[in-house]
Design a protein around this motif. Structure first.
Motif, PDB file in Angstrom:
ATOM      1  N   PHE A  30       0.829  -1.205   0.000  1.00  4.32           N
ATOM      2  CA  PHE A  30       0.000   0.000   0.000  1.00  4.32           C
ATOM      3  C   PHE A  30       0.868   1.262   0.000  1.00  4.32           C
ATOM      4  CE2 PHE A  30      -1.775   3.467   2.521  1.00  4.32           C
ATOM      5  CZ  PHE A  30      -2.963   3.728   1.855  1.00  4.32           C
ATOM      6  N   HIS A  31       1.831   1.323   0.906  1.00  2.49           N
ATOM      7  CA  HIS A  31       2.663   2.525   1.025  1.00  2.49           C
ATOM      8  C   HIS A  31       3.549   2.714  -0.205  1.00  2.49           C
ATOM      9  CE1 HIS A  31       1.418   3.773   4.952  1.00  2.49           C
ATOM     10  NE2 HIS A  31       1.668   2.588   5.477  1.00  2.49           N
ATOM     11  N   ARG A  32       4.062   1.624  -0.764  1.00  7.69           N
ATOM     12  CA  ARG A  32       4.908   1.746  -1.960  1.00  7.69           C
ATOM     13  C   ARG A  32       4.099   2.226  -3.164  1.00  7.69           C
ATOM     14  NH1 ARG A  32       8.319  -3.286  -3.366  1.00  7.69           N
ATOM     15  NH2 ARG A  32       9.249  -1.785  -4.804  1.00  7.69           N
ATOM     16  N   LEU A  33       2.912   1.685  -3.350  1.00  6.75           N
ATOM     17  CA  LEU A  33       2.076   2.126  -4.463  1.00  6.75           C
ATOM     18  C   LEU A  33       1.634   3.576  -4.279  1.00  6.75           C
ATOM     19  CD1 LEU A  33      -0.186  -1.003  -5.096  1.00  6.75           C
ATOM     20  CD2 LEU A  33       1.592  -0.104  -6.596  1.00  6.75           C
ATOM     21  N   LYS A  34       1.282   3.946  -3.061  1.00  3.05           N
ATOM     22  CA  LYS A  34       0.864   5.321  -2.786  1.00  3.05           C
ATOM     23  C   LYS A  34       2.005   6.290  -3.111  1.00  3.05           C
ATOM     24  CE  LYS A  34      -1.497   7.994   0.821  1.00  3.05           C
ATOM     25  NZ  LYS A  34      -0.605   9.152   0.946  1.00  3.05           N
ATOM     26  N   GLY A  35       3.225   5.922  -2.693  1.00  4.09           N
ATOM     27  CA  GLY A  35       4.373   6.774  -2.986  1.00  4.09           C
ATOM     28  C   GLY A  35       4.659   6.886  -4.467  1.00  4.09           C
ATOM     29  N   ALA A  36       4.530   5.776  -5.185  1.00  2.00           N
ATOM     30  CA  ALA A  36       4.780   5.787  -6.631  1.00  2.00           C
ATOM     31  C   ALA A  36       3.748   6.631  -7.363  1.00  2.00           C
ATOM     32  CB  ALA A  36       4.773   4.357  -7.176  1.00  2.00           C
ATOM     33  N   GLU A  37       2.487   6.541  -6.945  1.00  2.00           N
ATOM     34  CA  GLU A  37       1.441   7.343  -7.569  1.00  2.00           C
ATOM     35  C   GLU A  37       1.670   8.833  -7.314  1.00  2.00           C
ATOM     36  OE1 GLU A  37      -1.413   6.333  -9.420  1.00  2.00           O
ATOM     37  OE2 GLU A  37      -0.315   4.452  -9.548  1.00  2.00           O
ATOM     38  N   GLU A  38       2.012   9.189  -6.086  1.00  2.00           N
ATOM     39  CA  GLU A  38       2.239  10.599  -5.751  1.00  2.00           C
ATOM     40  C   GLU A  38       3.428  11.163  -6.517  1.00  2.00           C
ATOM     41  OE1 GLU A  38       2.641  10.420  -1.533  1.00  2.00           O
ATOM     42  OE2 GLU A  38       0.466  10.405  -1.148  1.00  2.00           O
ATOM     43  N   LYS A  39       4.474  10.371  -6.646  1.00  2.57           N
ATOM     44  CA  LYS A  39       5.648  10.817  -7.390  1.00  2.57           C
ATOM     45  C   LYS A  39       5.319  11.019  -8.863  1.00  2.57           C
ATOM     46  CE  LYS A  39      10.409   9.521  -8.527  1.00  2.57           C
ATOM     47  NZ  LYS A  39      11.466   8.490  -8.394  1.00  2.57           N
ATOM     48  N   ALA A  40       4.530  10.106  -9.433  1.00  3.79           N
ATOM     49  CA  ALA A  40       4.160  10.220 -10.848  1.00  3.79           C
ATOM     50  C   ALA A  40       3.340  11.480 -11.101  1.00  3.79           C
ATOM     51  CB  ALA A  40       3.377   8.981 -11.285  1.00  3.79           C
ATOM     52  N   VAL A  41       2.438  11.809 -10.188  1.00  5.73           N
ATOM     53  CA  VAL A  41       1.632  13.023 -10.327  1.00  5.73           C
ATOM     54  C   VAL A  41       2.517  14.260 -10.273  1.00  5.73           C
ATOM     55  CG1 VAL A  41      -0.137  14.459  -9.239  1.00  5.73           C
ATOM     56  CG2 VAL A  41      -0.473  11.996  -9.427  1.00  5.73           C
ATOM     57  N   ALA A  42       3.428  14.298  -9.284  1.00  2.00           N
ATOM     58  CA  ALA A  42       4.302  15.460  -9.126  1.00  2.00           C
ATOM     59  C   ALA A  42       5.195  15.657 -10.341  1.00  2.00           C
ATOM     60  CB  ALA A  42       5.145  15.301  -7.864  1.00  2.00           C
ATOM     61  N   GLU A  43       5.723  14.560 -10.879  1.00  2.00           N
ATOM     62  CA  GLU A  43       6.600  14.665 -12.040  1.00  2.00           C
ATOM     63  C   GLU A  43       5.831  15.084 -13.291  1.00  2.00           C
ATOM     64  OE1 GLU A  43       8.558  10.907 -12.269  1.00  2.00           O
ATOM     65  OE2 GLU A  43      10.083  11.442 -10.775  1.00  2.00           O
ATOM     66  N   HIS A  44       4.600  14.631 -13.410  1.00  2.00           N
ATOM     67  CA  HIS A  44       3.796  15.014 -14.571  1.00  2.00           C
ATOM     68  C   HIS A  44       3.416  16.491 -14.504  1.00  2.00           C
ATOM     69  CE1 HIS A  44       0.226  15.572 -17.073  1.00  2.00           C
ATOM     70  NE2 HIS A  44       0.639  14.533 -17.784  1.00  2.00           N
ATOM     71  N   ASP A  45       3.015  16.949 -13.324  1.00  4.58           N
ATOM     72  CA  ASP A  45       2.503  18.308 -13.182  1.00  4.58           C
ATOM     73  C   ASP A  45       3.600  19.370 -13.242  1.00  4.58           C
ATOM     74  OD1 ASP A  45      -0.093  17.585 -13.105  1.00  4.58           O
ATOM     75  OD2 ASP A  45      -0.335  17.783 -10.949  1.00  4.58           O
ATOM     76  N   GLY A  46       4.728  19.129 -12.571  1.00  4.62           N
ATOM     77  CA  GLY A  46       5.768  20.147 -12.524  1.00  4.62           C
ATOM     78  C   GLY A  46       5.262  21.458 -11.952  1.00  4.62           C
ATOM     79  N   GLY A  47       4.326  21.366 -11.010  1.00  2.08           N
ATOM     80  CA  GLY A  47       3.782  22.565 -10.383  1.00  2.08           C
ATOM     81  C   GLY A  47       2.468  23.038 -10.966  1.00  2.08           C
ATOM     82  N   SER A  48       2.023  22.467 -12.088  1.00  5.72           N
ATOM     83  CA  SER A  48       0.785  22.943 -12.716  1.00  5.72           C
ATOM     84  C   SER A  48      -0.472  22.457 -12.004  1.00  5.72           C
ATOM     85  CB  SER A  48       0.741  22.491 -14.176  1.00  5.72           C
ATOM     86  OG  SER A  48       0.552  21.082 -14.262  1.00  5.72           O
ATOM     87  N   GLY A  49      -0.401  21.281 -11.407  1.00  2.00           N
ATOM     88  CA  GLY A  49      -1.560  20.737 -10.708  1.00  2.00           C
ATOM     89  C   GLY A  49      -2.607  20.113 -11.607  1.00  2.00           C
ATOM     90  N   SER A  50      -2.338  20.013 -12.918  1.00  2.00           N
ATOM     91  CA  SER A  50      -3.359  19.522 -13.845  1.00  2.00           C
ATOM     92  C   SER A  50      -3.705  18.061 -13.600  1.00  2.00           C
ATOM     93  CB  SER A  50      -2.899  19.721 -15.289  1.00  2.00           C
ATOM     94  OG  SER A  50      -1.682  19.036 -15.533  1.00  2.00           O
ATOM     95  N   ALA A  51      -2.700  17.195 -13.476  1.00  3.06           N
ATOM     96  CA  ALA A  51      -2.969  15.772 -13.241  1.00  3.06           C
ATOM     97  C   ALA A  51      -3.635  15.567 -11.887  1.00  3.06           C
ATOM     98  CB  ALA A  51      -1.674  14.972 -13.327  1.00  3.06           C
ATOM     99  N   GLU A  52      -3.206  16.320 -10.897  1.00  3.70           N
ATOM    100  CA  GLU A  52      -3.802  16.187  -9.564  1.00  3.70           C
ATOM    101  C   GLU A  52      -5.293  16.484  -9.609  1.00  3.70           C
ATOM    102  OE1 GLU A  52      -3.152  17.814  -4.975  1.00  3.70           O
ATOM    103  OE2 GLU A  52      -1.944  18.612  -6.629  1.00  3.70           O
ATOM    104  N   LEU A  53      -5.686  17.511 -10.358  1.00  2.00           N
ATOM    105  CA  LEU A  53      -7.104  17.849 -10.486  1.00  2.00           C
ATOM    106  C   LEU A  53      -7.872  16.764 -11.232  1.00  2.00           C
ATOM    107  CD1 LEU A  53      -6.870  21.661 -11.308  1.00  2.00           C
ATOM    108  CD2 LEU A  53      -7.689  20.619  -9.182  1.00  2.00           C
ATOM    109  N   VAL A  54      -7.288  16.254 -12.314  1.00  2.00           N
ATOM    110  CA  VAL A  54      -7.943  15.192 -13.075  1.00  2.00           C
ATOM    111  C   VAL A  54      -8.155  13.955 -12.209  1.00  2.00           C
ATOM    112  CG1 VAL A  54      -7.611  13.530 -14.956  1.00  2.00           C
ATOM    113  CG2 VAL A  54      -7.183  15.967 -15.349  1.00  2.00           C
TER     114      VAL A  54
END
Length: 239
Positions: free
Chosen positions: A156-180
């Motif tokens: 659970f914790h490893r998958l949660k961390g991987a998902e959060e990292k993927a969102v942060a890397e995709h967004d680069g501060g834009s927040g677009s993926a996080e909103l989607v």
């Protein structure tokens, strides 16, 4: 080859390297970590394509059958995979036996859950076969249940961390993926509430076995992206 198929092909190659007995534990961990990151990125990419109407994704449900022994622990593993991927689960229980788990989520996420569960259950059976347990049948069962709880929590914790990292890397501060993804999670929650909103949460289990730490360590080493699915699940855990 479509881009998503190429990405999953990279995952398969990384995991084949990680499973090679000739590599060191540190090398295998590096391969597995990269595979988990790519699997998370695949999920983000699919979500963004769907948001732009470039990919047909929809909320649906999937049934995953679980067998005794340790059916409740196998069901917990399904939930620990599903929640970081923004899906909801419902357990079909009769007394202490779980017959299947219904998972609500977007189709692309359900695909990831099914692949991960099949692989992780096989890995858990292999890892648990190498672990030590109690000397009696009662203590061995208790050890295995607590081991599986630790394994599922680490996943659970490893998958949660991987998902959060993927969102942060995709967004680069834009927040677009996080909103989607927030919107997708809300859609899944609404579908879940419409069908199962009246259900009560199960009471927390209290396990007495001593295998939690061993299981958690195994879960932290587990391969989180294997797509080589076979028809047999669980190995030792089916006995």
């Amino acid at each position: 080859m479509p881009e998503e198929d190429a990405l999953l092909a990279r995952v398969r190659k990384l995991l084949a390297k990680a499973e090679d007995p000739a590599v060191t534990e540190a090398e295998a961990e590096a391969y597995n970590t990269k595979a988990a990151e790519l699997i998370a990125r695949y999920g983000i990419d699919q979500a963004m394509l769907a948001a732009r109407a470039e990919f047909a994704d929809e909320v649906t449900s999937m049934r995953i059958d679980v067998e005794n022994p340790y059916s409740r622990d196998k069901a917990q593993l399904v939930t620990c995979i599903a929640e970081p991927l923004r899906c909801r689960t419902v357990l079909a229980r009769a007394s202490q036996r779980v017959h299947w788990v219904t998972v609500f989520g977007f189709r692309s996420d359900l695909l990831r859950i099914e692949l991960l569960f099949t692989s992780l259950l096989l890995q858990a059976g292999t890892q648990l076969g190498r672990a030590s347990g109690g000397g009696t049948a009662q203590s061995v069962a208790a050890y295995r249940r607590s081991w599986l709880q630790g394994f599922a929590l680490a996943v659970f914790h490893r998958l949660k961390g991987a998902e959060e990292k993927a969102v942060a890397e995709h967004d680069g501060g834009s927040g677009s993926a996080e909103l989607v993804l927030r919107d997708r999670k809300a859609v899944v929650e609404a579908a879940y509430q419409e069908e199962f909103g009246a259900l009560r949460m199960a009471r927390r289990r209290r396990l007495t076995g001593s295998g939690f730490s061993d299981g958690r360590a195994a879960g932290e080493r587990a391969d989180l992206g294997t797509t080589g699915v076979t028809g047999k699940r669980g190995g030792l855990l089916n006995r």
